[in-house]
Design a protein around this motif. Sequence first.
Motif, mmCIF file in Angstrom:
data_model
loop_
_atom_site.group_PDB
_atom_site.id
_atom_site.type_symbol
_atom_site.label_atom_id
_atom_site.label_comp_id
_atom_site.label_asym_id
_atom_site.label_seq_id
_atom_site.Cartn_x
_atom_site.Cartn_y
_atom_site.Cartn_z
ATOM 1 N N ALA A 1 5.715 17.629 -14.889
ATOM 2 C CA ALA A 1 5.357 16.934 -13.649
ATOM 3 C C ALA A 1 6.535 16.193 -13.043
ATOM 4 C CB ALA A 1 4.230 15.942 -13.930
ATOM 5 N N LEU A 2 6.405 15.973 -11.730
ATOM 6 C CA LEU A 2 7.346 15.139 -10.980
ATOM 7 C C LEU A 2 6.557 13.974 -10.389
ATOM 8 C CD1 LEU A 2 8.907 18.024 -8.834
ATOM 9 C CD2 LEU A 2 10.010 16.933 -10.792
ATOM 10 N N LEU A 3 7.242 12.868 -10.142
ATOM 11 C CA LEU A 3 6.629 11.772 -9.396
ATOM 12 C C LEU A 3 7.372 11.625 -8.073
ATOM 13 C CD1 LEU A 3 6.160 8.995 -12.130
ATOM 14 C CD2 LEU A 3 4.327 10.223 -10.916
ATOM 15 N N VAL A 4 6.645 11.425 -6.995
ATOM 16 C CA VAL A 4 7.266 11.165 -5.698
ATOM 17 C C VAL A 4 7.311 9.651 -5.489
ATOM 18 C CG1 VAL A 4 7.167 11.580 -3.214
ATOM 19 C CG2 VAL A 4 6.278 13.303 -4.801
ATOM 20 N N ASP A 5 8.510 9.123 -5.261
ATOM 21 C CA ASP A 5 8.735 7.701 -4.987
ATOM 22 C C ASP A 5 8.139 6.756 -6.041
ATOM 23 O OD1 ASP A 5 10.188 8.317 -2.735
ATOM 24 O OD2 ASP A 5 8.646 7.706 -1.297
ATOM 25 N N PRO A 6 8.532 6.923 -7.320
ATOM 26 C CA PRO A 6 8.011 6.002 -8.342
ATOM 27 C C PRO A 6 8.600 4.602 -8.182
ATOM 28 C CG PRO A 6 9.675 7.450 -9.287
ATOM 29 C CD PRO A 6 9.469 7.909 -7.873
ATOM 30 N N ALA A 7 7.752 3.619 -7.990
ATOM 31 C CA ALA A 7 8.198 2.230 -7.839
ATOM 32 C C ALA A 7 7.078 1.282 -8.238
ATOM 33 C CB ALA A 7 8.627 1.968 -6.396
ATOM 34 N N ILE B 1 0.806 -1.234 0.000
ATOM 35 C CA ILE B 1 0.000 0.000 0.000
ATOM 36 C C ILE B 1 0.841 1.287 0.000
ATOM 37 C CG2 ILE B 1 -2.266 -0.832 0.766
ATOM 38 C CD1 ILE B 1 -1.535 -0.365 3.643
ATOM 39 N N ASN B 2 1.807 1.331 -0.919
ATOM 40 C CA ASN B 2 2.583 2.566 -1.118
ATOM 41 C C ASN B 2 1.743 3.595 -1.868
ATOM 42 O OD1 ASN B 2 4.946 0.372 -1.105
ATOM 43 N ND2 ASN B 2 5.835 2.381 -0.641
ATOM 44 N N PHE B 3 1.960 4.842 -1.514
ATOM 45 C CA PHE B 3 1.418 5.940 -2.319
ATOM 46 C C PHE B 3 2.524 6.507 -3.206
ATOM 47 C CE2 PHE B 3 -1.798 6.935 1.203
ATOM 48 C CZ PHE B 3 -2.888 6.518 0.464
ATOM 49 N N VAL B 4 2.207 6.734 -4.473
ATOM 50 C CA VAL B 4 3.062 7.514 -5.368
ATOM 51 C C VAL B 4 2.282 8.787 -5.671
ATOM 52 C CG1 VAL B 4 4.063 7.614 -7.688
ATOM 53 C CG2 VAL B 4 4.209 5.504 -6.359
ATOM 54 N N TYR B 5 2.982 9.912 -5.747
ATOM 55 C CA TYR B 5 2.303 11.185 -6.000
ATOM 56 C C TYR B 5 2.730 11.785 -7.328
ATOM 57 C CZ TYR B 5 0.947 10.937 -1.120
ATOM 58 O OH TYR B 5 0.397 10.527 0.077
ATOM 59 N N LEU B 6 1.751 12.369 -7.996
ATOM 60 C CA LEU B 6 2.008 13.212 -9.156
ATOM 61 C C LEU B 6 1.981 14.650 -8.660
ATOM 62 C CD1 LEU B 6 1.963 13.463 -12.433
ATOM 63 C CD2 LEU B 6 -0.418 14.095 -12.044
ATOM 64 N N VAL B 7 3.046 15.394 -8.930
ATOM 65 C CA VAL B 7 3.071 16.829 -8.655
ATOM 66 C C VAL B 7 3.227 17.496 -10.013
ATOM 67 C CG1 VAL B 7 4.190 18.691 -7.377
ATOM 68 C CG2 VAL B 7 4.286 16.355 -6.498
ATOM 69 N N ALA B 8 2.187 18.191 -10.449
ATOM 70 C CA ALA B 8 2.170 18.669 -11.828
ATOM 71 C C ALA B 8 1.890 20.162 -11.870
ATOM 72 C CB ALA B 8 1.110 17.914 -12.619
ATOM 73 N N ASP B 9 2.500 20.821 -12.842
ATOM 74 C CA ASP B 9 2.276 22.245 -13.038
ATOM 75 C C ASP B 9 1.471 22.449 -14.320
ATOM 76 O OD1 ASP B 9 2.782 25.153 -12.669
ATOM 77 O OD2 ASP B 9 3.743 24.859 -14.614
#
Length: 246
Positions: free
Chosen positions: A38-44, A24-32
């Motif tokens: 965009a950036l991804l936080v902890d892509p796995a 149950i990991n969360f990955v985040y999209l941070v987009a402008d």
Amino acid sequence: MLRIEQWLAGRDFATDDATAAQMINFVYLVADDTTRTALLVDPAWDIDGLVANVAREGYTLVGALATHYHPDHIGGDLWGTQVEGIAELKERLPDVKIHAHSAEAPWIERVTGMKASDLTLHEDGDTIELGTGRITCVHTPGHSPGSTCWQATEEKSDSGTQATPASLFTGDTLFVGACGRIDLPGSDPDEMFRTLTERLAKLPADTIVQPGHDYGRTPTSTLEQERRTNPYLKVRSLEEWRRGMG
Ligand SMILES: [Fe+2]
């Protein structure tokens, strides 16, 4: 304007991966939205799936933010299972920058097989520009030496209206109602105490906590809410902390 999306392993990507669903990991999209970057936080777990999600949302992926070295967050060997992560992302999209704290570099090298020269390393307080947004490196050791909470803030608009609250991507440092483990290689219990009670205490109360796992009663929280209800943020002294942590 910054847009943030929370994606859950096993539901929003890695949908046919039982281990990912269990972790149950969360990955985040941070987009402008102005630059469509965009950036991804902890892509796995599922790099193809994550890259496809970014494309589906209409953004160009320019970077990844690593919160810490554990394979469920950045890929690598997890109890004998090879998890996809930042190494596969960099191989597939060489222009994507992999951002991490300098103290985490040797651990990331060991787990992913990447070289420190493949990483974009930061110190506490460094910033990354993303269109109208800014991502700040908040070094929060404890769970691991270079554990980082990445703070995403919106620039104030020209009209002078109040910027929206910052989002803090906390990895395994702070969860909704809990904190990360401090008994793993590279963990430092005393540093975790200082992170929770000093380093995170400096950040605004309305900061949105975006944790690395779906462990809490709610998927996100605020620092104000955590300060009120999270027992790990209420410890008053290092002595009390050490007693509580055995
Ligand atoms: Fe971790």
